[in-house]
Design a protein around this motif. Sequence first.
Motif, PDB file in Angstrom:
ATOM      1  N   HIS A   1      26.578  43.665  92.350  1.00 53.90           N
ATOM      2  CA  HIS A   1      27.586  43.103  93.243  1.00 53.90           C
ATOM      3  C   HIS A   1      27.093  41.786  93.820  1.00 53.90           C
ATOM      4  CE1 HIS A   1      24.947  45.181  96.081  1.00 53.90           C
ATOM      5  NE2 HIS A   1      25.375  44.331  96.984  1.00 53.90           N
ATOM      6  N   ILE A   2      28.054  40.958  94.192  1.00 51.44           N
ATOM      7  CA  ILE A   2      27.767  39.735  94.922  1.00 51.44           C
ATOM      8  C   ILE A   2      28.720  39.665  96.101  1.00 51.44           C
ATOM      9  CG2 ILE A   2      26.874  38.394  92.967  1.00 51.44           C
ATOM     10  CD1 ILE A   2      29.659  37.023  92.861  1.00 51.44           C
ATOM     11  N   GLU A   3      28.268  39.018  97.145  1.00 50.23           N
ATOM     12  CA  GLU A   3      29.103  38.810  98.323  1.00 50.23           C
ATOM     13  C   GLU A   3      29.363  37.332  98.456  1.00 50.23           C
ATOM     14  OE1 GLU A   3      29.111  39.634 103.134  1.00 50.23           O
ATOM     15  OE2 GLU A   3      27.583  40.557 101.869  1.00 50.23           O
ATOM     16  N   VAL A   4      30.641  36.994  98.549  1.00 58.51           N
ATOM     17  CA  VAL A   4      31.032  35.586  98.704  1.00 58.51           C
ATOM     18  C   VAL A   4      31.732  35.433 100.043  1.00 58.51           C
ATOM     19  CG1 VAL A   4      31.143  35.032  96.262  1.00 58.51           C
ATOM     20  CG2 VAL A   4      33.131  35.994  97.353  1.00 58.51           C
ATOM     21  N   ARG A   5      31.362  34.392 100.724  1.00 63.05           N
ATOM     22  CA  ARG A   5      31.968  34.127 102.035  1.00 63.05           C
ATOM     23  C   ARG A   5      33.001  33.023 101.892  1.00 63.05           C
ATOM     24  NH1 ARG A   5      29.379  37.028 105.611  1.00 63.05           N
ATOM     25  NH2 ARG A   5      27.208  37.548 105.280  1.00 63.05           N
ATOM     26  N   GLY A   6      34.003  33.091 102.721  1.00 59.88           N
ATOM     27  CA  GLY A   6      35.024  32.058 102.676  1.00 59.88           C
ATOM     28  C   GLY A   6      36.383  32.626 102.981  1.00 59.88           C
ATOM     29  N   GLY A   7      37.405  31.992 102.415  1.00 63.56           N
ATOM     30  CA  GLY A   7      38.794  32.371 102.677  1.00 63.56           C
ATOM     31  C   GLY A   7      39.153  33.699 102.060  1.00 63.56           C
TER      32      GLY A   7
ATOM     33  N   GLU B   1      36.384  43.913  96.853  1.00 66.50           N
ATOM     34  CA  GLU B   1      36.531  44.510  98.182  1.00 66.50           C
ATOM     35  C   GLU B   1      36.533  43.397  99.219  1.00 66.50           C
ATOM     36  OE1 GLU B   1      33.318  47.243  98.847  1.00 66.50           O
ATOM     37  OE2 GLU B   1      33.392  47.948  96.776  1.00 66.50           O
ATOM     38  N   ALA B   2      37.442  43.477 100.160  1.00 68.86           N
ATOM     39  CA  ALA B   2      37.487  42.508 101.249  1.00 68.86           C
ATOM     40  C   ALA B   2      36.801  43.107 102.467  1.00 68.86           C
ATOM     41  CB  ALA B   2      38.920  42.138 101.572  1.00 68.86           C
ATOM     42  N   ARG B   3      35.865  42.374 103.032  1.00 72.33           N
ATOM     43  CA  ARG B   3      35.173  42.792 104.259  1.00 72.33           C
ATOM     44  C   ARG B   3      35.175  41.643 105.247  1.00 72.33           C
ATOM     45  NH1 ARG B   3      29.788  46.002 102.431  1.00 72.33           N
ATOM     46  NH2 ARG B   3      30.849  47.791 101.517  1.00 72.33           N
ATOM     47  N   GLY B   4      36.144  41.660 106.111  1.00 75.07           N
ATOM     48  CA  GLY B   4      36.227  40.617 107.126  1.00 75.07           C
ATOM     49  C   GLY B   4      36.442  39.250 106.492  1.00 75.07           C
TER      50      GLY B   4
END
Length: 125
Positions: free
Chosen positions: A118-124, A87-90
């Motif tokens: 779940h894991i959330e990864v920040r970046g591109g 899932e893309a969130r911002g």
Amino acid sequence: MQNLKRQSGMTMWGMLFVLGTLAFALFLFFKLLPPYLTDFKINSALESLGRQPDVATMSLGDIRESIRKHLEIDSADSFDLSNITLEARGNSKIVRIAYEATVPMAFNISALISFDHHIEVRGGQ
């Protein structure tokens, strides 16, 4: 007057109840242990994926392949990779693994166990 001794200890029925309860608990433990061990391996693969520096730029296919490799090393090959979603969130992505395991117990009785990691990864993107 005669001094009567008091009986102490467990009756046969009490002992059978305790042993039956213990046997049932051990039965449940050994039947439910394999799905939880597999889930531990899946969660470990997901956390390992989250530690990779380039995970934010990976596609869903690349993420599935990376998790498949980890699970193959851990001998958890029976996991269905279609349970992995992205899932893309911002500015971040959420990699989610949600699945259910059905464990046959006895006759027509089964246990259904739901797992959701779940894991959330920040970046591109």
